[in-house]
Design a protein around this motif. Structure first.
Motif, PDB file in Angstrom:
ATOM      1  N   ALA A   1       0.386  -1.126   0.229  1.00 13.48           N
ATOM      2  CA  ALA A   1       0.482   0.479   0.404  1.00 13.48           C
ATOM      3  C   ALA A   1       1.279   1.394  -0.144  1.00 13.48           C
ATOM      4  O   ALA A   1       0.888   2.025  -0.373  1.00 13.48           O
ATOM      5  N   LEU A   2       1.743   1.736   0.920  1.00 10.95           N
ATOM      6  CA  LEU A   2       2.637   2.507   0.922  1.00 10.95           C
ATOM      7  C   LEU A   2       3.854   3.290  -0.429  1.00 10.95           C
ATOM      8  O   LEU A   2       3.191   3.952  -1.036  1.00 10.95           O
ATOM      9  N   ILE A   3       3.606   2.296  -1.233  1.00  8.65           N
ATOM     10  CA  ILE A   3       4.219   1.988  -2.301  1.00  8.65           C
ATOM     11  C   ILE A   3       3.481   2.455  -3.327  1.00  8.65           C
ATOM     12  O   ILE A   3       3.872   3.323  -4.180  1.00  8.65           O
ATOM     13  N   CYS A   4       2.599   1.821  -3.598  1.00  4.96           N
ATOM     14  CA  CYS A   4       1.094   1.797  -4.059  1.00  4.96           C
ATOM     15  C   CYS A   4       0.635   3.812  -4.126  1.00  4.96           C
ATOM     16  O   CYS A   4       0.628   4.440  -4.911  1.00  4.96           O
ATOM     17  N   ASP A   5       1.053   4.257  -2.714  1.00  9.86           N
ATOM     18  CA  ASP A   5       0.567   5.284  -2.400  1.00  9.86           C
ATOM     19  C   ASP A   5       1.579   6.408  -2.763  1.00  9.86           C
ATOM     20  O   ASP A   5       1.409   7.803  -3.567  1.00  9.86           O
ATOM     21  N   ALA A   6       2.709   6.340  -2.541  1.00  6.76           N
ATOM     22  CA  ALA A   6       4.059   6.909  -3.828  1.00  6.76           C
ATOM     23  C   ALA A   6       4.327   7.393  -4.773  1.00  6.76           C
ATOM     24  O   ALA A   6       4.484   7.779  -5.510  1.00  6.76           O
ATOM     25  N   LEU A   7       2.915   6.220  -5.798  1.00  7.28           N
ATOM     26  CA  LEU A   7       3.442   6.719  -7.374  1.00  7.28           C
ATOM     27  C   LEU A   7       2.041   7.557  -6.929  1.00  7.28           C
ATOM     28  O   LEU A   7       2.429   8.612  -8.446  1.00  7.28           O
ATOM     29  N   TYR A   8       1.889   7.891  -6.599  1.00  6.80           N
ATOM     30  CA  TYR A   8       0.982   9.547  -6.618  1.00  6.80           C
ATOM     31  C   TYR A   8       1.281  10.566  -5.505  1.00  6.80           C
ATOM     32  O   TYR A   8       1.242  11.669  -5.693  1.00  6.80           O
ATOM     33  N   LEU A   9       2.033  10.328  -4.640  1.00  4.21           N
ATOM     34  CA  LEU A   9       1.823  11.808  -3.747  1.00  4.21           C
ATOM     35  C   LEU A   9       3.748  11.374  -3.380  1.00  4.21           C
ATOM     36  O   LEU A   9       3.793  12.109  -2.660  1.00  4.21           O
ATOM     37  N   GLY A  10       4.302  10.451  -3.905  1.00  4.92           N
ATOM     38  CA  GLY A  10       6.188  10.913  -3.824  1.00  4.92           C
ATOM     39  C   GLY A  10       6.234   9.860  -2.412  1.00  4.92           C
ATOM     40  O   GLY A  10       6.046   9.728  -1.086  1.00  4.92           O
ATOM     41  N   LEU A  11       7.721   9.629  -2.734  1.00  7.13           N
ATOM     42  CA  LEU A  11       7.900   8.775  -1.681  1.00  7.13           C
ATOM     43  C   LEU A  11       8.272   9.062  -0.275  1.00  7.13           C
ATOM     44  O   LEU A  11       7.640   8.955   1.104  1.00  7.13           O
ATOM     45  N   GLU A  12       8.868  10.333  -0.094  1.00  9.99           N
ATOM     46  CA  GLU A  12       8.847  10.940   0.838  1.00  9.99           C
ATOM     47  C   GLU A  12       7.605  11.129   1.687  1.00  9.99           C
ATOM     48  O   GLU A  12       7.929  11.203   2.865  1.00  9.99           O
ATOM     49  N   ASN A  13       6.169  11.888   1.304  1.00 14.01           N
ATOM     50  CA  ASN A  13       5.304  12.358   1.086  1.00 14.01           C
ATOM     51  C   ASN A  13       4.574  11.361   2.118  1.00 14.01           C
ATOM     52  O   ASN A  13       4.029  11.361   2.909  1.00 14.01           O
ATOM     53  N   THR A  14       4.408  10.131   1.337  1.00 16.62           N
ATOM     54  CA  THR A  14       4.051   8.640   1.922  1.00 16.62           C
ATOM     55  C   THR A  14       4.512   8.469   2.949  1.00 16.62           C
ATOM     56  O   THR A  14       3.898   8.108   4.271  1.00 16.62           O
ATOM     57  N   ILE A  15       5.790   8.563   3.244  1.00 16.06           N
ATOM     58  CA  ILE A  15       6.226   8.288   4.755  1.00 16.06           C
ATOM     59  C   ILE A  15       6.236   9.033   5.813  1.00 16.06           C
ATOM     60  O   ILE A  15       5.585   8.523   6.501  1.00 16.06           O
ATOM     61  N   GLN A  16       5.892  10.551   4.515  1.00 18.58           N
ATOM     62  CA  GLN A  16       5.881  11.025   5.902  1.00 18.58           C
ATOM     63  C   GLN A  16       3.805  11.059   6.819  1.00 18.58           C
ATOM     64  O   GLN A  16       4.084  11.230   7.950  1.00 18.58           O
ATOM     65  N   LEU A  17       2.881  11.035   6.241  1.00 17.29           N
ATOM     66  CA  LEU A  17       1.897  10.171   6.050  1.00 17.29           C
ATOM     67  C   LEU A  17       1.882   9.119   7.071  1.00 17.29           C
ATOM     68  O   LEU A  17       0.826   8.864   7.861  1.00 17.29           O
ATOM     69  N   TYR A  18       2.730   8.163   6.774  1.00 13.50           N
ATOM     70  CA  TYR A  18       1.928   7.056   7.320  1.00 13.50           C
ATOM     71  C   TYR A  18       2.762   7.031   8.593  1.00 13.50           C
ATOM     72  O   TYR A  18       1.894   6.371   9.761  1.00 13.50           O
ATOM     73  N   LEU A  19       3.574   7.350   8.965  1.00  8.39           N
ATOM     74  CA  LEU A  19       4.529   8.255  10.658  1.00  8.39           C
ATOM     75  C   LEU A  19       3.328   8.605  11.303  1.00  8.39           C
ATOM     76  O   LEU A  19       3.318   8.811  12.573  1.00  8.39           O
ATOM     77  N   ARG A  20       2.397   9.320  10.040  1.00  7.40           N
ATOM     78  CA  ARG A  20       1.852  10.210  10.741  1.00  7.40           C
ATOM     79  C   ARG A  20       0.821   9.708  11.856  1.00  7.40           C
ATOM     80  O   ARG A  20      -0.493   9.719  12.297  1.00  7.40           O
ATOM     81  N   GLN A  21       0.327   8.834  11.307  1.00  6.44           N
ATOM     82  CA  GLN A  21      -0.639   7.963  11.730  1.00  6.44           C
ATOM     83  C   GLN A  21      -0.297   6.851  12.471  1.00  6.44           C
ATOM     84  O   GLN A  21      -1.120   6.563  13.802  1.00  6.44           O
TER      85      GLN A  21
END
Length: 237
Positions: free
Chosen positions: A215-235
């Protein structure tokens, strides 16, 4: 704070689809750590359809957070982890032809086998985690084989989350409480995403780590890897 370990198998899948070395798995791991990941997870399978055994040796040289290697403890796999000596090995009962992990261990049926494997890992100073379904008896069985942690297989939770999240989380909460009773560390992984992660985190006590890849890699396709990791960390805050 619950740690986020990024599973980079899908990076390797993309590389292998074309041959060559793009994207570069080692650089991806470095970038994940630079963007905030607190661990790197890989799951080398016998057919090497994504992460290759050579990748594991290469990653050991550069991972500066926690290196977690998942897999079925075949002789080849055990040789690999004994050579690499990661911080954590997560034992998963995958069949060789499994597309992805689809069940936890029967820790009662395989008690002797798991006890021997975990004993070997602990002699090397490697933390052992066992992939289990959210069943209290399986958690008790995990405690009996002297594992350090369990990883709850969260596919059923993810599948039921949008229909009734309280019902979906209920067996996981009971399993987590049972793990707490036996002083087992608690990890979780499989099909966790930006929709269902926070509720799992907020509900389960003493959740030490989540391993997330697809899921994280799929999200990164649209959101970018750095932004995606930060979004997961916030959860996980």
């Amino acid at each position: 704070m619950t740690k986020l370990s990024v599973n980079i198998n899908k990076i390797a899948t993309l590389r292998n689809a074309r041959g060559g070395d793009r994207p570069n798995v080692v650089q991806a791991a470095k970038d994940c750590e630079r963007f905030g990941a607190q661990g790197i997870t890989v799951h080398p399978r016998p057919d090497e359809r994504h992460i290759r055994y050579r990748d594991v040796y290469d990653l050991k040289e550069i991972v500066t957070t926690e290196f977690n290697i998942e897999g079925n403890p075949t002789p080849d796999f055990l040789k690999l982890v004994k050579d690499v000596r990661p911080e954590q090995v997560t034992l998963v009962p995958d069949a060789p032809d499994a597309i992805t992990s689809n069940a936890g261990w029967d820790t009662i049926k395989h008690k002797d086998f798991l006890t021997n494997v975990i004993g070997e890992l602990r002699e090397l100073g490697i933390r052992a985690s066992i992939f289990v379904d959210p069943v209290e008896e399986m958690v008790e069985g995990a405690a009996a084989v002297n594992t350090d942690r369990i990883e709850l297989y969260t596919e059923a939770y993810a599948s039921g989350y949008h229909k009734n999240r309280e019902e979906a989380i209920a067996p996981y909460l009971q399993a987590a409480l049972k793990a707490q009773e036996y002083n087992l560390g608690l990890n979780a992984g499989h099909d966790l995403d930006l929709d269902n992660l926070k509720y799992l985190h907020d509900t389960l006590p003493n959740l030490k780590e989540v391993s997330i890849g697809h899921a994280l890699i799929c999200d990164a396709l649209y959101l970018g890897l750095e932004n995606t990791i930060q979004l997961y960390l916030r959860q996980l805050k």
